[in-house]
Design a protein around this motif. Structure first.
Motif, PDB file in Angstrom:
ATOM      1  N   SER A  61      38.901  40.299  27.566  1.00  0.00           N
ATOM      2  CA  SER A  61      37.434  40.270  27.637  1.00  0.00           C
ATOM      3  C   SER A  61      36.892  41.500  28.347  1.00  0.00           C
ATOM      4  O   SER A  61      35.847  42.044  27.967  1.00  0.00           O
ATOM      5  CB  SER A  61      36.963  39.002  28.361  1.00  0.00           C
ATOM      6  OG  SER A  61      37.429  37.850  27.696  1.00  0.00           O
ATOM      7  N   MET A  62      37.602  41.937  29.396  1.00  0.00           N
ATOM      8  CA  MET A  62      37.181  43.126  30.127  1.00  0.00           C
ATOM      9  C   MET A  62      37.153  44.343  29.209  1.00  0.00           C
ATOM     10  O   MET A  62      36.200  45.139  29.229  1.00  0.00           O
ATOM     11  CB  MET A  62      38.127  43.382  31.305  1.00  0.00           C
ATOM     12  CG  MET A  62      38.057  42.346  32.399  1.00  0.00           C
ATOM     13  SD  MET A  62      36.562  42.554  33.401  1.00  0.00           S
ATOM     14  CE  MET A  62      36.850  41.301  34.650  1.00  0.00           C
ATOM     15  N   LEU A  63      38.186  44.505  28.397  1.00  0.00           N
ATOM     16  CA  LEU A  63      38.257  45.636  27.483  1.00  0.00           C
ATOM     17  C   LEU A  63      37.144  45.559  26.441  1.00  0.00           C
ATOM     18  O   LEU A  63      36.480  46.555  26.146  1.00  0.00           O
ATOM     19  CB  LEU A  63      39.626  45.662  26.800  1.00  0.00           C
ATOM     20  CG  LEU A  63      39.851  46.763  25.761  1.00  0.00           C
ATOM     21  CD1 LEU A  63      39.662  48.143  26.384  1.00  0.00           C
ATOM     22  CD2 LEU A  63      41.239  46.643  25.131  1.00  0.00           C
TER      23      LEU A  63
ATOM     24  N   THR B 131      40.084  49.073  35.550  1.00  0.00           N
ATOM     25  CA  THR B 131      41.148  48.748  36.491  1.00  0.00           C
ATOM     26  C   THR B 131      42.003  47.588  35.994  1.00  0.00           C
ATOM     27  O   THR B 131      43.219  47.565  36.220  1.00  0.00           O
ATOM     28  CB  THR B 131      40.564  48.406  37.877  1.00  0.00           C
ATOM     29  OG1 THR B 131      39.664  47.286  37.752  1.00  0.00           O
ATOM     30  CG2 THR B 131      39.804  49.580  38.460  1.00  0.00           C
ATOM     31  N   PHE B 132      41.394  46.623  35.309  1.00  0.00           N
ATOM     32  CA  PHE B 132      42.154  45.493  34.787  1.00  0.00           C
ATOM     33  C   PHE B 132      43.080  45.937  33.663  1.00  0.00           C
ATOM     34  O   PHE B 132      44.247  45.541  33.604  1.00  0.00           O
ATOM     35  CB  PHE B 132      41.206  44.404  34.288  1.00  0.00           C
ATOM     36  CG  PHE B 132      40.482  43.676  35.381  1.00  0.00           C
ATOM     37  CD1 PHE B 132      40.957  42.454  35.853  1.00  0.00           C
ATOM     38  CD2 PHE B 132      39.336  44.196  35.954  1.00  0.00           C
ATOM     39  CE1 PHE B 132      40.307  41.775  36.861  1.00  0.00           C
ATOM     40  CE2 PHE B 132      38.673  43.526  36.970  1.00  0.00           C
ATOM     41  CZ  PHE B 132      39.159  42.308  37.426  1.00  0.00           C
ATOM     42  N   VAL B 133      42.547  46.742  32.743  1.00  0.00           N
ATOM     43  CA  VAL B 133      43.353  47.233  31.624  1.00  0.00           C
ATOM     44  C   VAL B 133      44.452  48.160  32.138  1.00  0.00           C
ATOM     45  O   VAL B 133      45.612  48.071  31.715  1.00  0.00           O
ATOM     46  CB  VAL B 133      42.463  47.962  30.601  1.00  0.00           C
ATOM     47  CG1 VAL B 133      43.295  48.509  29.454  1.00  0.00           C
ATOM     48  CG2 VAL B 133      41.385  47.022  30.070  1.00  0.00           C
TER      49      VAL B 133
ATOM     50  N   VAL C  19      50.133  49.664  33.740  1.00  0.00           N
ATOM     51  CA  VAL C  19      51.050  50.092  34.798  1.00  0.00           C
ATOM     52  C   VAL C  19      52.099  49.012  35.064  1.00  0.00           C
ATOM     53  O   VAL C  19      53.285  49.317  35.287  1.00  0.00           O
ATOM     54  CB  VAL C  19      50.270  50.423  36.087  1.00  0.00           C
ATOM     55  CG1 VAL C  19      51.222  50.675  37.255  1.00  0.00           C
ATOM     56  CG2 VAL C  19      49.378  51.638  35.864  1.00  0.00           C
ATOM     57  N   PHE C  20      51.688  47.757  35.019  1.00  0.00           N
ATOM     58  CA  PHE C  20      52.630  46.659  35.243  1.00  0.00           C
ATOM     59  C   PHE C  20      53.760  46.705  34.219  1.00  0.00           C
ATOM     60  O   PHE C  20      54.942  46.596  34.578  1.00  0.00           O
ATOM     61  CB  PHE C  20      51.894  45.320  35.158  1.00  0.00           C
ATOM     62  CG  PHE C  20      52.774  44.121  35.375  1.00  0.00           C
ATOM     63  CD1 PHE C  20      53.196  43.774  36.642  1.00  0.00           C
ATOM     64  CD2 PHE C  20      53.193  43.339  34.300  1.00  0.00           C
ATOM     65  CE1 PHE C  20      54.014  42.660  36.851  1.00  0.00           C
ATOM     66  CE2 PHE C  20      53.998  42.234  34.491  1.00  0.00           C
ATOM     67  CZ  PHE C  20      54.418  41.896  35.770  1.00  0.00           C
ATOM     68  N   ASP C  21      53.410  46.867  32.930  1.00  0.00           N
ATOM     69  CA  ASP C  21      54.436  46.917  31.883  1.00  0.00           C
ATOM     70  C   ASP C  21      55.233  48.218  31.925  1.00  0.00           C
ATOM     71  O   ASP C  21      56.395  48.242  31.523  1.00  0.00           O
ATOM     72  CB  ASP C  21      53.786  46.767  30.508  1.00  0.00           C
ATOM     73  CG  ASP C  21      53.704  45.321  30.064  1.00  0.00           C
ATOM     74  OD1 ASP C  21      53.685  44.433  30.944  1.00  0.00           O
ATOM     75  OD2 ASP C  21      53.661  45.064  28.846  1.00  0.00           O
TER      76      ASP C  21
END
Length: 307
Positions: free
Chosen positions: A165-167, A180-182, A187-189
């Motif tokens: 939804s953020m994207l 930052t959420f995207v 970065v996590f992956d």
């Protein structure tokens, strides 16, 4: 064993089948993802309001309501009773994904999928370690927590932090803090957990996986006897554990991938040079003999074999 199995992932398929057949489902998925995102952006970007709303809730041509059943469930647990159009929209979406496979949403619709696929590609290119791998059922705990928080707070909890939804909102109104959420998912992956977000944590994927548990559309290893052990299918599969039972089962075992974790992305079909995999239905009773026993021997260099 094929003499070309030491080639980079997918290269043997290109040599055997041609470039298009070695990438067809990947390309079709990208087209699908761009299409679904694009029809929502036509309104705010071009003033063409064929579809109003977003992936959570929309109205197509002022006639067809579509509602994300996961969002609807959160709203009901938050004691916000939806209008009948929202319920009808959720039923339409729910039935569709229950038939074609719930996690088809993850691989063919979700705009975050290209983000995580890019992170995985770069992860492999840079040779990063596998990283932290939470248990796969962690996403079901996250799903349960999201539903519990919605019930306790009276809010549609996941939509407050949902990177999908953020994207989507960011592309319409400007990214701002949504980046930052995207970026966090990317970065996590990339450096924390290989395929960690979609494969281990995302509650949306967990929900749609449960929704499509009995779906009709399936991938099947119908020619598993011809497998040359190149391992390319395992390398590209975002849920590689789903392949083993179908590919390496005995004669009596079904070659159909029945796990609800399968996203029906079709990449195993793309990269397989012997065309072991194909799309079929869960009712397909075509016999598929098991793979012959293979000796665990290494291929010798050409000079050694000539000698």
């Amino acid at each position: 064993m094929s003499q070309t199995t030491s080639l980079p992932v997918g290269r043997e398929a290109v040599l055997e089948k041609g470039w298009w057949k070695a990438y067809q489902f990947l390309i079709l998925r990208r087209i699908s993802q761009v299409f679904f995102l694009g029809i929502f952006l036509l309104g705010p970007w071009a003033g063409i309001w064929w579809v109003k709303g977003n992936l959570a809730s929309s109205l197509t041509f002022d006639i067809l309501p579509l509602t994300d059943p996961f969002v609807l469930l959160q709203g009901m647990l938050a004691q916000h009773w939806p209008e009948m159009t929202a319920i009808i929209g959720a039923l339409i979406v729910g039935v569709a994904y229950a038939l074609i496979g719930g996690r088809v949403y993850c691989s063919w619709v979700c705009p975050i999928n290209p983000v995580t696929d890019t992170a995985h590609w770069l992860h492999d290119k840079l040779g990063f370690a596998k990283g932290w791998q939470p248990k796969r059922n962690t996403r079901y705990w996250v799903l349960g927590m999201v539903l519990a928080v919605s019930a306790l707070t009276g809010s549609i909890a996941w939509e407050l932090v949902n990177p999908i939804s953020m994207l989507h909102r960011g592309l319409i109104f400007g990214m701002g803090f949504a980046w930052t959420f995207v970026l966090a998912v990317f970065v996590f992956d990339l450096v924390v957990s290989r395929r960690g977000w979609c494969g281990h944590l995302c509650p949306v994927g967990a929900f749609y996986g449960l929704l499509g548990k009995g779906s009709i559309l399936r991938v099947s290893a119908t020619k598993r006897a011809e497998c040359d052990d190149c391992m390319d299918c395992f390398a590209v599969c975002p849920e590689m554990h789903v392949i083993t039972p179908a590919l390496r089962g005995a004669d009596a075992d079904t070659p159909i991938i029945l796990s609800s974790d399968c996203t029906n992305c079709g990449r195993c079909i793309d990269v397989c040079a012997p065309d072991v995999f194909t799309f079929t239905t869960r009712f397909d009773e075509t016999p598929a003999p098991a793979r012959a026993e293979r000796r665990n021997t290494k291929r010798q260099p050409e000079a050694s074999r000539a000698a």
